[in-house]
Design a protein around this motif. Sequence first.
Motif, PDB file in Angstrom:
ATOM      1  N   GLY A 158       0.807  -1.203   0.000  1.00 20.43           N
ATOM      2  CA  GLY A 158       0.000   0.000   0.000  1.00 20.43           C
ATOM      3  C   GLY A 158       0.844   1.259   0.000  1.00 20.43           C
ATOM      4  O   GLY A 158       0.967   1.951  -0.995  1.00 20.43           O
ATOM      5  N   THR A 159       1.448   1.553   1.134  1.00 17.86           N
ATOM      6  CA  THR A 159       2.097   2.854   1.284  1.00 17.86           C
ATOM      7  C   THR A 159       3.265   3.038   0.324  1.00 17.86           C
ATOM      8  O   THR A 159       3.413   4.094  -0.285  1.00 17.86           O
ATOM      9  N   VAL A 160       4.092   2.010   0.160  1.00 15.70           N
ATOM     10  CA  VAL A 160       5.242   2.197  -0.735  1.00 15.70           C
ATOM     11  C   VAL A 160       4.777   2.328  -2.181  1.00 15.70           C
ATOM     12  O   VAL A 160       5.297   3.159  -2.926  1.00 15.70           O
ATOM     13  N   SER A 161       3.760   1.548  -2.580  1.00 17.18           N
ATOM     14  CA  SER A 161       3.232   1.718  -3.947  1.00 17.18           C
ATOM     15  C   SER A 161       2.692   3.124  -4.145  1.00 17.18           C
ATOM     16  O   SER A 161       2.906   3.744  -5.184  1.00 17.18           O
ATOM     17  N   ALA A 162       1.968   3.629  -3.141  1.00 18.99           N
ATOM     18  CA  ALA A 162       1.413   4.974  -3.273  1.00 18.99           C
ATOM     19  C   ALA A 162       2.523   6.014  -3.313  1.00 18.99           C
ATOM     20  O   ALA A 162       2.426   7.017  -4.025  1.00 18.99           O
ATOM     21  N   PHE A 163       3.596   5.765  -2.559  1.00 18.00           N
ATOM     22  CA  PHE A 163       4.737   6.681  -2.594  1.00 18.00           C
ATOM     23  C   PHE A 163       5.291   6.745  -4.019  1.00 18.00           C
ATOM     24  O   PHE A 163       5.547   7.822  -4.554  1.00 18.00           O
ATOM     25  N   PHE A 164       5.451   5.580  -4.649  1.00 17.60           N
ATOM     26  CA  PHE A 164       5.935   5.567  -6.025  1.00 17.60           C
ATOM     27  C   PHE A 164       4.908   6.187  -6.974  1.00 17.60           C
ATOM     28  O   PHE A 164       5.273   6.878  -7.918  1.00 17.60           O
ATOM     29  N   GLY A 165       3.628   5.947  -6.714  1.00 20.14           N
ATOM     30  CA  GLY A 165       2.595   6.565  -7.535  1.00 20.14           C
ATOM     31  C   GLY A 165       2.686   8.081  -7.462  1.00 20.14           C
ATOM     32  O   GLY A 165       2.657   8.776  -8.482  1.00 20.14           O
ATOM     33  N   ALA A 166       2.850   8.586  -6.231  1.00 24.69           N
ATOM     34  CA  ALA A 166       2.964  10.036  -6.041  1.00 24.69           C
ATOM     35  C   ALA A 166       4.208  10.556  -6.756  1.00 24.69           C
ATOM     36  O   ALA A 166       4.176  11.592  -7.417  1.00 24.69           O
ATOM     37  N   LEU A 167       5.298   9.822  -6.627  1.00 22.99           N
ATOM     38  CA  LEU A 167       6.551  10.241  -7.259  1.00 22.99           C
ATOM     39  C   LEU A 167       6.368  10.344  -8.764  1.00 22.99           C
ATOM     40  O   LEU A 167       6.838  11.295  -9.397  1.00 22.99           O
TER      41      LEU A 167
END
Length: 547
Positions: free
Chosen positions: A404-413
């Motif tokens: 969840g969080t790491v995927s979203a971090f990459f999504g945001a990036l």
Amino acid sequence: MGAGISEKTVAETAEERISYLRAGHTLRSWFFTTDHKRIALLYLVSVTFFFFIGGAAAALMRADLLTPEGDLLSNEGYNRAFTLHGVIMVWFFLIPSIPNVFGNFLLPLMIGARDLAFPRLNLISWYVYMVGGLFTVFILITGGVDTGWTFYTPLSSMFANGNVVLAATAIFVVGFSSIMTGLNFIVTVHTLRAPGMTWGRLPLFVWSHYATSIILVLATPVLTISLVLIAAERLFGIGIFDPALGGDPLLYQHLFWFYSHPAVYIMVLPALGVTSELVAAAARKPVFGYWFVAASSIAIALVGFLVWGHHMFVSGQSMYASAVFSFLSLVVAVPSGIKVYNWTATLYKGHISLDPPFLFAMGFIGLFVVGGLTGLILAMLAVDVHVHDTYFVVAHFHYIMVGGTVSAFFGALHYWWPKITGRHYSIVWGSLSAVFIFLGFNLTFFPQFLLGYLGMPRRYHVYDPGFQVLHVLSSAGATILGVAYLLPFAYLFYSLRNGEPAGPNPWGATGLEWTVASPPPKHNFETIPVVTRPPYDYEIEQESDAG
Ligand code: HEM
Ligand SMILES: [Cu+2]
């Protein structure tokens, strides 16, 4: 005299138009900056650094788990590796990553402000974070800690051999950074919204950061106090947790989870906010049920404070307490479910563009759903008694926190990279890494559900040979995942020099951050914008584009 004034104003506006990246080249201009955008970049570099250290510890553990005898590390070494991994990942990556990088960069831009309410506090909070982080790394290199990231008593207070007090001090320090950031965000959202930016027009990203900040401010002090008590107990044996002196070792678990369950929402709420933005931009539609999605963030923040006892079903707390915690834990799933349903409804009949940010958002939703549903399974009192402290729990929280969080971090990036740097990156490579991260992730963590169900306990590195196949699969997945996490470094760095200029609004998205240049000028807005339209008014936008 009049001429003098107007000359100065012209010079000032020219100055203001310079992008935040070019406004000053000296180290001083970076390390003493009060510009929220530059501080966001300081955080981006630092959280990436800590992510690699935490990742290296994970790689070491997965290598060790290839054989049932755990030949690579000693027992003690394994304990230190997973403590290092947990401490770094939770406090120095998951908690600060999205809020301090993207929240910092975007909050003022999204609400039409020139900076956060307290720019200097923002800078101090980065220094405090760095002091805590570097101190932690130092402690873990020079000896380490063997208690796990939870520091459970009486192990931590009486028996552990390692730098428990120093590690507690480092986390104590970083807690202040969290509190400062939370306060700064809350005051900013209350006081610096542009004219017309009503609460009902706030981007959902801002709502989720507002909810996160409430938890940061209310929960972190409890952690801080617990750490002080551990240190006091260990140094002076004052009997808070030691039964021989009239203390209660379980008290620590209550204090710890009263912070740490809300803390898991500190890690995931910002990711939910990111996903709302990504889904709306990909579907080119307003988010379905805006108020439900906004209110669900607040509901999660508040109800999250009432469920900590689901970590303690087997601790000997009363059966009635457990039953209540079990019920409340199921309740907290409702607002999470609302978000997933509303994203799905948003995508329904949308004109979806398959860009990397969308692929990351899809990966996020899929993995978050698996993590959330297994959370419900764990929240069932009777089931948890079977799988508590097994790999099932490990798989559950990694689905949420890494999937969840790491995927979203990459999504945001990948979504805001063109805004932050002014450059496009390779869409092909971006899409490939989203796919590889998703596949590598599932191969790493899905076998762990099976391992846990079959009875593999967590925190053990010597195990029954019958578990080996699943462990080898998991380690193979971790290798793919590791490589997939490295990929973006290559093409994002490459894009810094060679990427096409992005223009202010490369995704054709709504939101004030897309109305300014990419990269944004030093002071964000030449004149503070006046907001007249609802958020995510994609339909309106398209009509006016067509006309
Ligand atoms: C649908 C909502 C959720 C429910 C009902 C739920 C339920 C649970 C339960 C009952 C446990 C304890 C299992 C045990 O120790 O035997 C647990 C562990 C855990 N959950 Fe969740 N969870 C949910 C969402 C989340 C989220 C959103 C995160 C993180 C962002 C998260 C992170 C964790 C962590 C870190 C642990 C293990 C902590 C440890 O023992 O080291 N959970 N969850
Ligand atoms: Cu919990």
